[in-house]
Design a protein around this motif. Sequence first.
Motif, mmCIF file in Angstrom:
data_model
loop_
_atom_site.group_PDB
_atom_site.id
_atom_site.type_symbol
_atom_site.label_atom_id
_atom_site.label_comp_id
_atom_site.label_asym_id
_atom_site.label_seq_id
_atom_site.Cartn_x
_atom_site.Cartn_y
_atom_site.Cartn_z
ATOM 1 N N SER A 193 37.445 30.368 38.307
ATOM 2 C CA SER A 193 36.541 31.238 39.066
ATOM 3 C C SER A 193 37.201 31.772 40.328
ATOM 4 C CB SER A 193 35.240 30.512 39.404
ATOM 5 O OG SER A 193 35.493 29.398 40.227
ATOM 6 N N ASN A 194 38.051 30.988 40.978
ATOM 7 C CA ASN A 194 38.714 31.489 42.190
ATOM 8 C C ASN A 194 39.726 32.586 41.851
ATOM 9 O OD1 ASN A 194 40.380 29.522 41.006
ATOM 10 N ND2 ASN A 194 41.357 29.015 42.949
ATOM 11 N N GLU A 195 40.382 32.487 40.687
ATOM 12 C CA GLU A 195 41.304 33.549 40.252
ATOM 13 C C GLU A 195 40.514 34.826 39.960
ATOM 14 O OE1 GLU A 195 43.427 32.119 36.860
ATOM 15 O OE2 GLU A 195 44.511 30.607 37.996
ATOM 16 N N PHE A 196 39.402 34.665 39.263
ATOM 17 C CA PHE A 196 38.562 35.816 38.942
ATOM 18 C C PHE A 196 38.048 36.474 40.225
ATOM 19 C CE2 PHE A 196 34.398 37.728 37.901
ATOM 20 C CZ PHE A 196 34.834 38.657 36.970
ATOM 21 N N ARG A 197 37.593 35.662 41.153
ATOM 22 C CA ARG A 197 37.085 36.175 42.434
ATOM 23 C C ARG A 197 38.171 36.980 43.153
ATOM 24 N NH1 ARG A 197 35.760 31.561 44.623
ATOM 25 N NH2 ARG A 197 33.853 31.488 43.486
ATOM 26 N N GLN A 198 39.410 36.466 43.123
ATOM 27 C CA GLN A 198 40.511 37.159 43.791
ATOM 28 C C GLN A 198 40.802 38.512 43.130
ATOM 29 O OE1 GLN A 198 42.207 36.275 46.708
ATOM 30 N NE2 GLN A 198 42.838 38.398 46.445
ATOM 31 N N ILE A 199 40.761 38.551 41.809
ATOM 32 C CA ILE A 199 40.999 39.816 41.104
ATOM 33 C C ILE A 199 39.888 40.813 41.420
ATOM 34 C CG2 ILE A 199 41.054 40.877 38.804
ATOM 35 C CD1 ILE A 199 42.698 38.480 37.869
ATOM 36 N N VAL A 200 38.648 40.357 41.452
ATOM 37 C CA VAL A 200 37.527 41.240 41.804
ATOM 38 C C VAL A 200 37.718 41.773 43.230
ATOM 39 C CG1 VAL A 200 35.042 41.345 42.236
ATOM 40 C CG2 VAL A 200 35.892 40.201 40.188
ATOM 41 N N GLU A 201 38.088 40.893 44.146
ATOM 42 C CA GLU A 201 38.330 41.319 45.531
ATOM 43 C C GLU A 201 39.472 42.327 45.601
ATOM 44 O OE1 GLU A 201 38.894 37.866 48.022
ATOM 45 O OE2 GLU A 201 36.879 37.102 47.559
ATOM 46 N N ASP A 202 40.538 42.087 44.836
ATOM 47 C CA ASP A 202 41.655 43.043 44.806
ATOM 48 C C ASP A 202 41.180 44.407 44.306
ATOM 49 O OD1 ASP A 202 43.346 41.038 45.702
ATOM 50 O OD2 ASP A 202 44.269 40.682 43.727
ATOM 51 N N GLY A 203 40.352 44.391 43.248
ATOM 52 C CA GLY A 203 39.814 45.637 42.717
ATOM 53 C C GLY A 203 38.941 46.360 43.735
ATOM 54 N N GLU A 204 38.119 45.609 44.449
ATOM 55 C CA GLU A 204 37.270 46.213 45.476
ATOM 56 C C GLU A 204 38.110 46.783 46.617
ATOM 57 O OE1 GLU A 204 34.641 42.895 46.299
ATOM 58 O OE2 GLU A 204 33.066 43.776 45.046
ATOM 59 N N LYS A 205 39.193 46.079 46.990
ATOM 60 C CA LYS A 205 40.080 46.582 48.050
ATOM 61 C C LYS A 205 40.755 47.886 47.634
ATOM 62 C CE LYS A 205 41.216 42.092 50.049
ATOM 63 N NZ LYS A 205 42.244 41.043 50.120
ATOM 64 N N MET A 206 40.953 48.046 46.327
ATOM 65 C CA MET A 206 41.556 49.278 45.812
ATOM 66 C C MET A 206 40.549 50.419 45.765
ATOM 67 S SD MET A 206 43.839 47.890 42.693
ATOM 68 C CE MET A 206 45.350 46.994 42.942
ATOM 69 N N GLY A 207 39.294 50.119 46.020
ATOM 70 C CA GLY A 207 38.277 51.166 46.063
ATOM 71 C C GLY A 207 37.366 51.228 44.859
ATOM 72 N N PHE A 208 37.441 50.253 43.969
ATOM 73 C CA PHE A 208 36.552 50.249 42.814
ATOM 74 C C PHE A 208 35.168 49.788 43.244
ATOM 75 C CE2 PHE A 208 40.657 50.123 40.750
ATOM 76 C CZ PHE A 208 40.468 50.951 39.652
ATOM 77 N N ASP A 209 34.163 50.461 42.735
ATOM 78 C CA ASP A 209 32.769 50.131 43.030
ATOM 79 C C ASP A 209 32.318 49.012 42.103
ATOM 80 O OD1 ASP A 209 29.998 50.020 43.283
ATOM 81 O OD2 ASP A 209 29.745 52.191 43.319
ATOM 82 N N PRO A 210 31.887 47.866 42.671
ATOM 83 C CA PRO A 210 31.479 46.742 41.823
ATOM 84 C C PRO A 210 30.287 47.045 40.918
ATOM 85 C CG PRO A 210 31.363 46.139 44.158
ATOM 86 C CD PRO A 210 31.795 47.568 44.087
#
Length: 169
Positions: free
Chosen positions: A4-21
């Motif tokens: 879950s922490n790896e998944f959370r980090q990837i989601v955060e990376d995607g959000e930092k790139m500008g992807f809308d959750p």
Amino acid sequence: MMRSNEFRQIVEDGEKMGFDPSKGSLLRAIHVLRAVSKSTWEKKVEVYKKWGWTKDEILVAFKLYPDCMRASEDKINRVMDFAINQIGWESSVIARRPVLISLSFEKRILPRFAIYQVLSSKGIIKAKGISWTALSTSEKLFLEKFVIRYREEAPELLKLYKEKLELAM
């Protein structure tokens, strides 16, 4: 499966790139970010930079079509080389249409470019280079718009197109 922490980090990376959750594009980005290691990502960034893309253009291309970072370095180089040196497109044009990187070089790009060359050499079409539409449109529509439409002026088109496709197989 991933922690879950790896998944959370990837989601955060995607959000930092500008992807809308709240949009599906984040899911595509997550899939690619999970599949491509950081070292492979950096290698591909360097390949795109070699072709003149800035970091911002790489990010825009990734946001438009995340799978552009899944293509092999060889595929990226072949498509970029052809698009820039044969078709005559600017590198930035490809950055705004990164799906081009995923198109089959042998089964789509080369056969369609061959048709364009014949039409252009006969003066049937006056465009400076093959259009994005000609490369991205469906097979049926391409045949209607660029082969069948000009069968009287260039009867060899269908045979040429079939030969190019057979070579790709």
